[in-house]
Design an enzyme around this catalytic site. Structure first.
Site, mmCIF file in Angstrom:
data_model
loop_
_atom_site.group_PDB
_atom_site.id
_atom_site.type_symbol
_atom_site.label_atom_id
_atom_site.label_comp_id
_atom_site.label_asym_id
_atom_site.label_seq_id
_atom_site.Cartn_x
_atom_site.Cartn_y
_atom_site.Cartn_z
ATOM 1 N N CYS A 90 -6.593 2.003 28.906
ATOM 2 C CA CYS A 90 -5.990 2.241 27.423
ATOM 3 C C CYS A 90 -5.776 1.013 26.801
ATOM 4 C CB CYS A 90 -4.756 2.895 27.661
ATOM 5 S SG CYS A 90 -3.512 2.007 28.773
ATOM 6 N N ASN A 118 -4.044 7.585 19.595
ATOM 7 C CA ASN A 118 -4.198 7.568 20.982
ATOM 8 C C ASN A 118 -5.553 7.552 21.357
ATOM 9 O OD1 ASN A 118 -3.371 7.384 23.702
ATOM 10 N ND2 ASN A 118 -2.269 9.527 23.701
ATOM 11 N N HIS A 146 1.300 2.076 28.817
ATOM 12 C CA HIS A 146 0.240 2.499 28.007
ATOM 13 C C HIS A 146 -0.081 1.678 26.737
ATOM 14 C CE1 HIS A 146 -2.748 5.467 26.911
ATOM 15 N NE2 HIS A 146 -2.079 6.032 25.566
#
Length: 472
Positions: free
Chosen positions: A164, A327, A303
């Site tokens: 990520c 995302n 994240h």
């Protein structure tokens, strides 16, 4: 009705209607209902398990997640939030499995050790930074801005890899390239380069990394290549792979500097007026998010994603002021890959490390081929010129603009005045007529006397007297 039965009913009713449909609470207690919904989940998300034992294991996990979803919905309701949790593609994973596959950041021991400079609006708020680029610009009371499709590429999917951090950084560099260098489809860059090649400063591919150290790699290595030059493959296997040094020979864009914010108000000013931000966040409860503005989550950073929009007006159609966040879990999660987070309460630790970059083309062979669209070209050239003058002089933008306007007007007026002097007819000196006797056959002739021209006009002799008786 048992507690589990009540939670199950509430969860199935509030879950994605396209997946679960409406469920009668009186029948939700039955095991057959759960079994039916699990089978639908398997079909909808193309799940394939190796044997019956794994099917049974995943079914039990699915049941546990149904109860967890109901608990999360109750927490959102208690907070007065519109956030909703339901069954998603992660519903057959344990929380530990989900975290190990999708939530991987390596937070530095000393966040203050980052080389990031204060963001442009943070400098305005604190008034203690040398970065005065936007100091003095009028700030709005509320913001409603969405950069999706303007300064963003398509939603990406990191797959089964804790990369990520790499996706957040690549997306931010792409966005800043569009904003500063021109909106161009060629600014689709390679997360795989960061996953496989950025092994410095503790970054570890699919096992996590950090955004600011990734910026350091991009700057020191010479830049990022395009996705077409180094395609992303780690998501399919969860493997980092060794760096392909041949694939990164011709980078397209590099980072020259990066900046950090520390407050939500400064972040809102940036997103409301300038562009996107890379952020690190606590996403431990995001696996079951389906809709609404989410406000209940922790602050244990695990994240990295990207803010693409903000609305600070709580009376908007979503029912709450929010951040719009992109995302990297594909378009089959959340709002086509996006999530709404409550604005103003440091939701999910959103102020931990918001950053943006300054970028430039590397001049290598991997350069944009498509023509820049509207908003690039000469307008960006002027913007870059203003930034260079501001940095060199330390003056605010408004003063630089005023000086440039004065110089332009002065030059134009000077040119007009010069042209007028060249085209105006030269003034002729005055002419004075003077009568003087002249000899016979003597014509007119000029004679100069000072600034006037004397023109001597001959006087005709008088006629001789007429003959008469007294004439001799």
């Amino acid at each position: 009705m048992s507690r589990f039965g009540f939670l199950l009913a509430a969860t199935l009713v509030t879950s994605n209607a396209g997946l679960l449909g409406a469920v009668d609470p009186s029948s939700a207690l039955e095991e057959s209902v759960l079994r039916t919904q699990f089978e639908k989940f398997v079909a909808d998300f193309n799940r394939v398990y190796k044997d019956d034992d794994e099917v049974a294991e995943r079914y039990e996990i699915f049941k546990s997640n149904i109860e967890l979803i109901a608990v999360r919905n109750a927490a959102e309701a208690a907070a007065g939030s519109t956030g909703t949790h339901g069954v998603t593609k992660f519903a057959d994973l344990t929380q530990e499995e989900f975290a190990s596959r999708y939530l991987k950041t390596i937070t530095p021991e000393d966040l203050a050790a980052s080389k990031a400079q204060p963001g442009m609006f943070e400098a305005e708020a604190t008034n203690n930074s040398s970065n005065s680029r936007l100091r003095g610009r009028q700030l709005l009371a509320t913001y409603d801005q969405d950069w999706t499709g303007v300064y963003t590429t398509a939603v990406k999917n990191q797959g089964y890899c804790g990369s990520c951090w790499a996706f957040s950084v690549v997306e931010q560099v792409e966005s800043d390239s569009m904003r500063l260098l021109g909106e161009n489809d060629d600014f689709i860059l390679s997360p795989q380069e960061l996953v496989s090649c950025d092994t410095s400063n503790g970054n570890a591919g699919c096992n996590g990394g950090w955004t600011t150290t990734a910026y350091d790699y991009i700057e020191s290595s010479g830049g990022l290549v395009q996705e077409t030059a180094y395609p992303y493959v780690s998501g399919a296997t969860g493997t980092q792979y060794s760096c392909d040094t041949d694939a990164i020979l011709n980078p397209l864009v590099t980072v020259t500097d990066y900046y950090q914010y520390y407050t939500e108000s400064a972040m809102a000013q940036h997103v409301g007026q300038v562009g996107t931000l890379s952020i690190a966040i606590d996403a431990s409860t995001w696996a079951s998010y389906t809709s609404g503005v989410m406000s209940t989550c922790g602050t244990s950073i695990d994240h990295a994603v990207q803010i693409t929009g903000v609305n600070t007006d709580s009376s908007n159609s979503m029912g709450d002021a929010y951040w719009l966040v992109r995302n990297s879990w594909g378009t089959d999660w959340g709002y086509s890959g996006y999530i709404y987070l409550s604005y103003g309460d440091n939701t999910c630790g959103i102020t931990t490390i918001p950053t943006y970059t300054e970028v430039k083309l590397t001049g290598g062979t991997s350069v944009p081929t498509a023509a820049p669209t509207a908003g690039s070209g000469i307008s960006n050239t002027i913007k870059n010129l203003l930034r260079e003058i501001e940095d060199a002089t330390g003056l605010d933008e408004q003063y630089v603009v005023m000086i440039l306007v004065f110089l332009i007007v002065f030059v134009i007026c000077s040119c007009i005045s010069c042209c007028c002097r060249q085209t105006r007819p030269r003034r002729q000196p005055p002419v004075r007529h003077v009568q003087n006797p002249v000899h016979q056959n003597y014509g007119e002739y000029p004679a100069t006397q000072g600034q006037a021209t004397l023109v001597y006009t001959p006087i005709q002799p008088s006629a001789p007297p007429a003959s008469g008786p007294y004439s001799a």
